[in-house]
Design an enzyme around this catalytic site. Structure first.
Site, PDB file in Angstrom:
ATOM      1  N   SER A 107      -2.806  -7.808   2.892  1.00  0.00           N
ATOM      2  CA  SER A 107      -3.214  -8.060   4.069  1.00  0.00           C
ATOM      3  C   SER A 107      -3.595  -9.104   4.545  1.00  0.00           C
ATOM      4  O   SER A 107      -3.294  -9.587   5.771  1.00  0.00           O
ATOM      5  CB  SER A 107      -4.284  -6.843   4.457  1.00  0.00           C
ATOM      6  OG  SER A 107      -3.874  -5.596   3.897  1.00  0.00           O
ATOM      7  N   ARG A 138      -1.869  -5.904  -8.515  1.00  0.00           N
ATOM      8  CA  ARG A 138      -0.597  -6.822  -8.029  1.00  0.00           C
ATOM      9  C   ARG A 138      -0.517  -7.830  -9.111  1.00  0.00           C
ATOM     10  O   ARG A 138       0.289  -7.561 -10.089  1.00  0.00           O
ATOM     11  CB  ARG A 138      -1.081  -7.470  -6.786  1.00  0.00           C
ATOM     12  CG  ARG A 138      -0.797  -6.440  -5.556  1.00  0.00           C
ATOM     13  CD  ARG A 138      -1.320  -7.146  -4.386  1.00  0.00           C
ATOM     14  NE  ARG A 138      -2.722  -7.052  -4.268  1.00  0.00           N
ATOM     15  CZ  ARG A 138      -3.339  -7.326  -3.473  1.00  0.00           C
ATOM     16  NH1 ARG A 138      -3.231  -7.787  -2.188  1.00  0.00           N
ATOM     17  NH2 ARG A 138      -5.008  -7.322  -3.591  1.00  0.00           N
ATOM     18  N   HIS A 171       0.810  -1.266  -0.075  1.00  0.00           N
ATOM     19  CA  HIS A 171      -0.069   0.114  -0.025  1.00  0.00           C
ATOM     20  C   HIS A 171       0.879   1.218  -0.163  1.00  0.00           C
ATOM     21  O   HIS A 171       0.651   2.254  -0.949  1.00  0.00           O
ATOM     22  CB  HIS A 171      -1.051  -0.032   1.463  1.00  0.00           C
ATOM     23  CG  HIS A 171      -1.922  -1.032   1.329  1.00  0.00           C
ATOM     24  ND1 HIS A 171      -2.017  -1.833   2.325  1.00  0.00           N
ATOM     25  CD2 HIS A 171      -2.922  -1.455   0.328  1.00  0.00           C
ATOM     26  CE1 HIS A 171      -3.141  -2.682   2.506  1.00  0.00           C
ATOM     27  NE2 HIS A 171      -3.516  -2.708   1.075  1.00  0.00           N
TER      28      HIS A 171
HETATM   29  P1  ADP Z   1      -9.701  -3.746  -0.594  1.00  0.00           P
HETATM   30  O1  ADP Z   1     -10.059  -2.384  -0.747  1.00  0.00           O
HETATM   31  O2  ADP Z   1      -9.900  -4.859  -1.842  1.00  0.00           O
HETATM   32  O3  ADP Z   1     -10.057  -4.484   0.639  1.00  0.00           O
HETATM   33  P2  ADP Z   1      -6.952  -3.512   0.221  1.00  0.00           P
HETATM   34  O4  ADP Z   1      -7.415  -2.357   1.556  1.00  0.00           O
HETATM   35  O5  ADP Z   1      -6.106  -4.709   0.602  1.00  0.00           O
HETATM   36  O6  ADP Z   1      -8.239  -4.077  -0.658  1.00  0.00           O
HETATM   37  O7  ADP Z   1      -6.094  -2.579  -0.846  1.00  0.00           O
HETATM   38  C1  ADP Z   1      -6.492  -1.445  -1.374  1.00  0.00           C
HETATM   39  C2  ADP Z   1      -5.844  -1.121  -2.595  1.00  0.00           C
HETATM   40  O8  ADP Z   1      -4.578  -1.664  -2.636  1.00  0.00           O
HETATM   41  C3  ADP Z   1      -6.617  -2.236  -3.572  1.00  0.00           C
HETATM   42  O9  ADP Z   1      -6.680  -1.605  -4.919  1.00  0.00           O
HETATM   43  C4  ADP Z   1      -5.629  -3.362  -3.613  1.00  0.00           C
HETATM   44  O10 ADP Z   1      -5.508  -4.091  -5.075  1.00  0.00           O
HETATM   45  C5  ADP Z   1      -4.191  -2.545  -3.540  1.00  0.00           C
HETATM   46  N1  ADP Z   1      -3.236  -3.151  -3.047  1.00  0.00           N
HETATM   47  C6  ADP Z   1      -3.274  -4.107  -1.860  1.00  0.00           C
HETATM   48  N2  ADP Z   1      -2.007  -4.645  -1.544  1.00  0.00           N
HETATM   49  C7  ADP Z   1      -1.227  -4.178  -2.583  1.00  0.00           C
HETATM   50  C8  ADP Z   1       0.142  -4.417  -3.071  1.00  0.00           C
HETATM   51  N3  ADP Z   1       1.010  -5.332  -2.240  1.00  0.00           N
HETATM   52  N4  ADP Z   1       0.796  -3.735  -4.035  1.00  0.00           N
HETATM   53  C9  ADP Z   1      -0.182  -3.102  -4.819  1.00  0.00           C
HETATM   54  N5  ADP Z   1      -1.237  -2.815  -4.233  1.00  0.00           N
HETATM   55  C10 ADP Z   1      -2.017  -3.235  -3.443  1.00  0.00           C
END
Ligand code: ADP
Length: 163
Positions: free
Chosen positions: A129, A91, A18
């Site tokens: 996560s 990703r 993130h």
């Molecule tokens: P969600 O909103 O689907 O619950 P997250 O809070 O885990 O997902 O992530 C928010 C955003 O960040 C999403 O677009 C997710 O694809 C992206 N994201 C999560 N982990 C990574 C990572 N390791 N690298 C790049 N983008 C990520």
């Protein structure tokens, strides 16, 4: 005109993946608002104020970043913030289907909102996560995945959820 981007998600918890996306977005936008969604995950490890706090600590020192939380539709939140840009991280190809559906749904809800996808450094392209929580549950060291205080918080929260 100030260009503002909204980076929404669950962030349960924030990872280096993130943070990598936020830093990349800052190269393009004047301000980035990281927005923690209230309704994204059914059984989160951290409540919204805890997720906001972990993000704030992780992003300390980055001047053009703000952390907020929101309820309801992202397109409405984006308009309230007087912008039209949503950032999402991509990703693997496995992210694509869900992200594509969501971006097009949001476009139907509001044609002025644009979703921009950004790729993290390949060293974070497998990080999620969910994976981190599973690894922590099995006793893994999270040093490569999250800042030290996030690792501590994850371990504490896992203990808390057991009791
Ligand atoms: P969600 O909103 O689907 O619950 P997250 O809070 O885990 O997902 O992530 C928010 C955003 O960040 C999403 O677009 C997710 O694809 C992206 N994201 C999560 N982990 C990574 C990572 N390791 N690298 C790049 N983008 C990520």
């Amino acid at each position: 005109m100030t260009k503002i981007a909204i980076y929404p998600g669950s962030f349960d918890p924030v990872t280096y993946g993130h943070l990598d996306i936020v830093k990349r977005a800052l190269k393009i936008f004047d301000r980035v608002i990281v927005a923690v969604a209230h309704n994204a995950e059914k059984e989160p490890l951290f409540d919204v104020p805890e997720r906001v706090e972990l993000l704030r600590r992780s992003l300390k020192g980055l001047k053009r970043v703000e952390v907020d939380d929101f309820e309801g539709l992202i397109v409405k939140y984006v308009k309230r913030k007087k912008t039209n840009v949503v950032i999402r991280g991509l990703r693997m190809i496995s992210d694509f289907e869900y992200e594509f559906q969501m971006a097009l749904t949001n476009r139907k809800l509001s044609s002025s909102v644009e979703t921009i996808f950004m790729m993290p450094s390949e060293s974070y392209s497998y990080l999620s996560s969910k994976l981190i929580k599973e690894a922590a549950f099995l006793g893994a060291n999270l040093k490569a995945f999250v800042p030290p205080f996030v690792e501590k918080a994850v371990k504490f929260a896992l203990q808390r959820s057991k009791t």
